[in-house]
Design a protein around this motif. Structure first.
Motif, mmCIF file in Angstrom:
data_model
loop_
_atom_site.group_PDB
_atom_site.id
_atom_site.type_symbol
_atom_site.label_atom_id
_atom_site.label_comp_id
_atom_site.label_asym_id
_atom_site.label_seq_id
_atom_site.Cartn_x
_atom_site.Cartn_y
_atom_site.Cartn_z
ATOM 1 N N TYR A 1 -10.874 8.900 32.524
ATOM 2 C CA TYR A 1 -12.217 8.509 32.944
ATOM 3 C C TYR A 1 -13.223 8.693 31.813
ATOM 4 O O TYR A 1 -14.175 7.931 31.685
ATOM 5 N N ALA A 2 -12.997 9.702 30.980
ATOM 6 C CA ALA A 2 -13.890 9.924 29.837
ATOM 7 C C ALA A 2 -13.870 8.741 28.883
ATOM 8 O O ALA A 2 -14.873 8.449 28.213
ATOM 9 N N SER A 3 -12.743 8.022 28.830
ATOM 10 C CA SER A 3 -12.655 6.854 27.948
ATOM 11 C C SER A 3 -13.568 5.723 28.421
ATOM 12 O O SER A 3 -13.886 4.820 27.661
ATOM 13 N N PHE A 4 -13.993 5.797 29.703
ATOM 14 C CA PHE A 4 -14.934 4.819 30.244
ATOM 15 C C PHE A 4 -16.370 5.335 30.195
ATOM 16 O O PHE A 4 -17.273 4.722 30.754
ATOM 17 N N GLY A 5 -16.547 6.490 29.552
ATOM 18 C CA GLY A 5 -17.883 7.050 29.425
ATOM 19 C C GLY A 5 -18.302 7.936 30.568
ATOM 20 O O GLY A 5 -19.468 8.342 30.661
ATOM 21 N N GLY A 6 -17.387 8.268 31.467
ATOM 22 C CA GLY A 6 -17.722 9.113 32.609
ATOM 23 C C GLY A 6 -17.238 10.539 32.419
ATOM 24 O O GLY A 6 -16.699 10.907 31.382
ATOM 25 N N LYS A 7 -17.425 11.346 33.453
ATOM 26 C CA LYS A 7 -17.009 12.741 33.407
ATOM 27 C C LYS A 7 -16.509 13.160 34.778
ATOM 28 O O LYS A 7 -17.165 12.945 35.782
ATOM 29 N N LEU A 8 -15.314 13.755 34.783
ATOM 30 C CA LEU A 8 -14.724 14.257 36.018
ATOM 31 C C LEU A 8 -14.343 15.713 35.834
ATOM 32 O O LEU A 8 -13.888 16.126 34.775
ATOM 33 N N GLU A 9 -14.525 16.479 36.892
ATOM 34 C CA GLU A 9 -14.024 17.844 36.894
ATOM 35 C C GLU A 9 -12.595 17.815 37.411
ATOM 36 O O GLU A 9 -12.302 17.168 38.413
ATOM 37 N N GLN A 10 -11.728 18.505 36.711
ATOM 38 C CA GLN A 10 -10.332 18.488 37.138
ATOM 39 C C GLN A 10 -9.671 19.805 36.778
ATOM 40 O O GLN A 10 -9.939 20.394 35.740
ATOM 41 N N ASP A 11 -8.778 20.273 37.666
ATOM 42 C CA ASP A 11 -7.993 21.453 37.354
ATOM 43 C C ASP A 11 -6.614 21.335 37.979
ATOM 44 O O ASP A 11 -6.379 20.479 38.821
ATOM 45 N N VAL A 12 -5.699 22.151 37.520
ATOM 46 C CA VAL A 12 -4.321 22.288 38.016
ATOM 47 C C VAL A 12 -3.598 20.973 38.269
ATOM 48 O O VAL A 12 -2.715 20.894 39.111
ATOM 49 N N GLY A 13 -3.923 19.943 37.550
ATOM 50 C CA GLY A 13 -3.148 18.706 37.627
ATOM 51 C C GLY A 13 -3.314 17.898 38.889
ATOM 52 O O GLY A 13 -2.391 17.186 39.299
#
Length: 305
Positions: free
Chosen positions: A15-27
């Motif tokens: 998602y960062a490659s599209f300029g966004g930001k996501l919170e993610q943990d533990v796969g």
């Protein structure tokens, strides 16, 4: 061209490659599609991932690419894709539903170690998308809602609960879609997997014998070369050829070793090194296991004959 194709370890990285930001943990992640891609049309570059994806889509229109196949995206559709495949997507109008991503390590940590045995589609090539009727789709849509609610919670049992819900989701996929699909008999690429493996095996031994490589490749190396899970890759080779991948590797190694012992004056240690063995003793034990003769005994017998 393949050098330009990016492989993403997580949904947040993609998602960062599209300029966004996501919170993610533990796969594990789950998000609403309409929040991920609120603007359209959207066309992604080709990419690969190291995680699984389940798309539960109630509304929307677009296209999803998996390897050399293109699938129409519309309402009441469920996609399941595995790591490694070449992917891409196009969004023509707002997608409504859930996008779930998870890793193999997450399932093994929060479900159980033998999860792949229970759900064989987790290591298959490509599972075609399914277009269930509204009643069946609602089951998956409800599961998506429960997963999202738990994902957004602060519960101390959050990950364990998500693991349990994922088992339900995978069981429903297995129950509703998997019975009618056998990747070993229906996947058009299974024969190509075998042919590519045989070519890769020959190419690798050419590299070994010419000094371009100094390590004997293993099952996981050949599987990775085709972006396949090692378990599935091994199953395809065994199904199509009647021999395991390790048998193919061993037979090729012994054939080359015999040729070198018979036709060259190289020492056993030199031959072992040429074939990717770090230790001559290991090579000798390997050779004797498969021929019932030590390398020196084999050479002496050939010389005497």
């Amino acid at each position: 061209m393949s050098d330009a194709i990016k492989t993403y370890d997580s949904m947040s990285e993609l998602y960062a490659s599209f300029g966004g930001k996501l919170e993610q943990d533990v796969g594990f992640t789950i998000h609403r599609n309409e929040e991920l891609f609120p603007n359209f049309p959207v066309k992604s570059p080709l990419f690969r991932t190291r995680f699984y994806t389940v798309l539960i889509l109630s509304e929307g229109r677009g296209r999803y690419l998996i390897d050399d196949r293109s699938y129409v995206t519309r309402g009441n559709i469920i996609y399941f894709t595995n790591p490694g495949h070449l992917k891409g997507f196009e969004v023509d109008e707002t997608l409504k539903g859930y996008l779930i991503t998870f890793s193999e390590s997450f399932l093994k940590q929060y479900v159980r170690d033998d999860i792949l045995d229970e759900f064989p589609f987790l290591i298959a090539e490509v599972v075609p998308p399914n277009y269930p009727d509204r009643e069946v789709f609602q089951i998956f849509d409800n599961l998506g809602g429960m997963l999202l609610q738990e994902y957004q919670s602060d519960s101390v049992y959050k990950h364990q609960t998500i693991g349990c819900l994922m088992v339900v989701l995978l069981l429903k996929i297995k129950e509703r879609f998997w019975k009618a699909y056998d990747p070993l008999t229906e996947a058009v690429t299974s024969s190509n997997i075998t042919l590519t493996f045989q070519r890769n095996l020959e190419a690798h031994f050419r590299d070994l014998l010419t000094g371009k490589c100094d390590r004997l490749l293993q099952v996981q190396d050949y599987a990775q070369a085709q972006y396949l899970h090692p378990n599935y890759f091994s199953t395809v080779i065994k199904y199509k050829t009647g021999k395991s991948v390790n048998s193919w590797i061993a037979e090729k190694t012994i054939a080359e070793a015999k040729a070198m012992l018979a036709r060259s004056s190289q020492s056993v240690q030199e031959i072992a090194a040429r074939l990717g063995f770090k230790d001559a003793g290991h090579f000798s034990r390997f050779f004797k296991k498969h021929t019932e003769l030590s390398p020196l005994s084999f050479r002496q017998r050939i010389t005497s004959e």
